[in-house]
Design an enzyme around this catalytic site. Structure first.
Site, PDB file in Angstrom:
ATOM      1  N   CYS A 283      12.964   9.547  45.046  1.00  0.00           N
ATOM      2  CA  CYS A 283      11.870  10.385  44.549  1.00  0.00           C
ATOM      3  C   CYS A 283      12.368  11.794  44.236  1.00  0.00           C
ATOM      4  O   CYS A 283      11.826  12.471  43.359  1.00  0.00           O
ATOM      5  CB  CYS A 283      10.725  10.420  45.552  1.00  0.00           C
ATOM      6  SG  CYS A 283      11.200  10.985  47.207  1.00  0.00           S
TER       7      CYS A 283
ATOM      8  N   HIS B  53       8.331  12.913  51.131  1.00  0.00           N
ATOM      9  CA  HIS B  53       8.233  12.281  49.811  1.00  0.00           C
ATOM     10  C   HIS B  53       7.942  13.354  48.766  1.00  0.00           C
ATOM     11  O   HIS B  53       7.139  14.261  48.990  1.00  0.00           O
ATOM     12  CB  HIS B  53       7.122  11.220  49.806  1.00  0.00           C
ATOM     13  CG  HIS B  53       6.934  10.552  48.484  1.00  0.00           C
ATOM     14  ND1 HIS B  53       7.925   9.792  47.883  1.00  0.00           N
ATOM     15  CD2 HIS B  53       5.873  10.536  47.625  1.00  0.00           C
ATOM     16  CE1 HIS B  53       7.477   9.339  46.725  1.00  0.00           C
ATOM     17  NE2 HIS B  53       6.241   9.773  46.541  1.00  0.00           N
TER      18      HIS B  53
END
Length: 533
Positions: free
Chosen positions: A176, A447
């Site tokens: 990510c 994240h």
């Protein structure tokens, strides 16, 4: 309101005359010339300040009636300009500072590309007039389709595609951090125009592990008509081969990947040099930071200038409070802290003039040269001690970021307060937000997601998921990195690219060597002839 729901002003189409357009250009040009030196307001006092025709107050934000034969100017805050338009049956009034046009019949501001273009042209003409150079500056010309037969025939048989530029990226295993940086590249207007302009073609390039080829492939895939998410496998593999510290499926820092990618693209760009490089990376992100150290004992100032590709800001001082009373930061406060004076210790600085270390020395940073795209990183990951793996924590302090940013107060010319220096048009220091990167969670299990602007719409990218968002939700998020692009770019048409200058100098040097060799051969022949005689 979405672009599909917006309806153009019908009165502007039918009732906005050529005289109104001419008057609009005149008043906007006057406003631009009045603010041509944004730093020195004293120089603007010589020009008469417009006043409201109703209440008589001096207008900081003047609105002018565009009706033929009407010289009324009024204030917006007290609605005097609106009252004038309704009372006299006039349709349009213009904010000469921003260039916005108000339609009295629609009771709304008119959005029109022709007005935006006219305002931009006024700014460009004023900028061209104030540019002092040995070679006259080439007047800017808007691109217009010529309609030539060879250009129209070249498009025959082609299939138009949507070119939406809104495609998710697959998570290839804790990647990510890479996806958010690639999305910021995709929505960067300068990088987008460079690679979509076929300035690097991956099908013609023969360089192995070329980062520019990977960028070209990325834009090719993102702007294709394929709706499914794209997996940037080759980009990741190329990064692993070129940077071993990023290899593997462990979590990595998005900012580290950003800097590494810029270095890779720079190294593979045509014309890449270590001095005065004008590759796409440095043309987009490179600026200059000036450091001024002042000795309070003798007043001596030592200045150094360093190149920068991004700006890292501390998150330690809380200066604002939100609606609930919680302390929050702002990007402006971080920049003021970043460019504010800092006291130096006795061992940190020795004055070159009085040759003594002093407790009364201060250091101050300022932006000597602003890049077209500003990249800010907020230092949210704090490591206590020398060992980065020990006592690490994340700072979740909320930071308020603006949609528009004025960088003039943080420049070297403004901080030095030199009245003789002309800072130029204030609009040349204005930036607009186009991408924000967020980090959710903690350091070991976080994240990355990001927001990005496409045209006038905002979208949220969470790996392969792309959802429509709003500017408000973007500004309320907790940013880790944010990117701003200049509203108006300076252009320098007379500067040759570095690689062309290098090639020309090498050609001159080769011709000189040939002349020297020819002269040496002639001398040998003459010596041989003299020897026979």
């Amino acid at each position: 309101m979405s672009t599909e729901d917006y309806k153009p002003c019908p009165h502007f189409i039918t009732d906005f005359t050529e005289f109104m357009e001419s008057k609009y250009k005149r008043v906007v040009s006057w406003s631009v010339s009045r603010h041509s030196n944004g730093k020195s307001p004293s120089k603007r006092r010589k020009i008469t300040v417009p006043t409201c025709g109703t209440c008589g107050i001096a207008l900081v934000r003047p609105f002018v009636c565009l009706e033929k034969g009407c010289n009324y100017s009024g204030c917006w805050a007290s609605s005097h300009i609106v009252e004038h338009l309704k009372e006299h049956g006039h349709l349009f009034g213009a904010d000469i500072n921003s260039g916005a046009v108000f339609c009295c019949a629609c009771d709304d501001v008119v959005h029109n590309h022709a007005l935006d273009r006219a305002q931009l042209e006024c700014h460009l003409r004023a900028e061209e007039k104030r540019t002092l150079a040995k070679v006259p500056r080439e007047p800017f010309k808007f691109w217009e389709p010529s309609g030539k037969a060879e250009q129209t025939t070249a498009l025959e048989g082609t299939t138009p595609i949507s070119c939406q530029g809104r495609r998710g990226l697959l998570n290839l295993g804790q990647t990510c951090y890479m996806n958010v940086i690639l999305q910021s590249f995709v929505h960067n207007p300068l990088l987008r125009n460079h690679f979509l302009g076929d300035n690097h073609n991956h099908k013609l390039c023969k360089t192995q592990d070329c980062a520019c080829c990977e960028m070209d492939k990325l834009y090719f895939e993102i702007y294709s008509d394929e709706p499914t998410p794209y997996g940037p496998v080759s980009f990741l593999a190329t990064t692993w081969r070129k940077s071993q510290e990023l290899a593997g499926y462990a979590q990595h820092d998005a900012h580290e990947f950003f800097i590494t990618s810029l270095n890779h693209i720079h190294s593979n760009c045509k014309g890449s040099t270590n001095i005065s490089c004008n590759c796409i990376v440095h043309s987009t992100f490179a600026g200059q930071l000036q450091s001024d150290v002042k000795c309070e004992r003798c007043g001596n100032v030592t200045s150094t200038v360093d190149p920068i590709l991004d700006v890292s800001l501390e998150l330690k001082e809380k200066v604002l409070r939100d609606d609930k009373g919680n302390p929050v930061l702002s990007l402006g406060a971080c920049l003021r802290k970043y460019t504010g004076p800092e006291k130096l210790g006795p061992k940190e600085y020795t004055c070159s003039k009085c040759a003594k270390g002093s407790n009364s020395a201060s250091k101050r940073l300022s932006f000597r040269k602003l890049p077209p795209v500003l990249s800010f990183q907020f230092k949210r990951f704090e490591h206590k001690g020398s060992d980065k793996s020990a006592s690490a924590k994340k700072l979740d302090s909320p930071v308020r970021i603006p949609a528009s940013l004025d960088m003039m107060p943080f420049t070297t010319m403004v901080m030095k307060d030199n009245e003789n220096e002309n800072t130029g048009l204030p609009v040349m220091y204005h930036y607009e937000l186009f991408a924000v990167i967020n980090h959710e969670g903690q350091m070991d299990n976080g994240h990355y997601t990001n927001f990005a602007r496409f045209d006038s719409q905002w979208y949220r990218f969470d790996d392969d998921k792309v959802t429509h968002a709003s500017l408000g939700s973007c500004l309320k998020s907790t940013p880790y990195m944010c990117f701003y692009a200049k509203k108006h770019l300076e252009y320098k048409p007379h500067i040759k690219p570095t690689y062309i200058r290098t090639r020309e100098s090498e050609a001159v040097r080769e011709r000189e060597l040939e002349r020297e060799k020819e002269a040496a051969r002639q001398k040998e022949l003459e010596d041989a002839l003299l020897a026979t005689v």
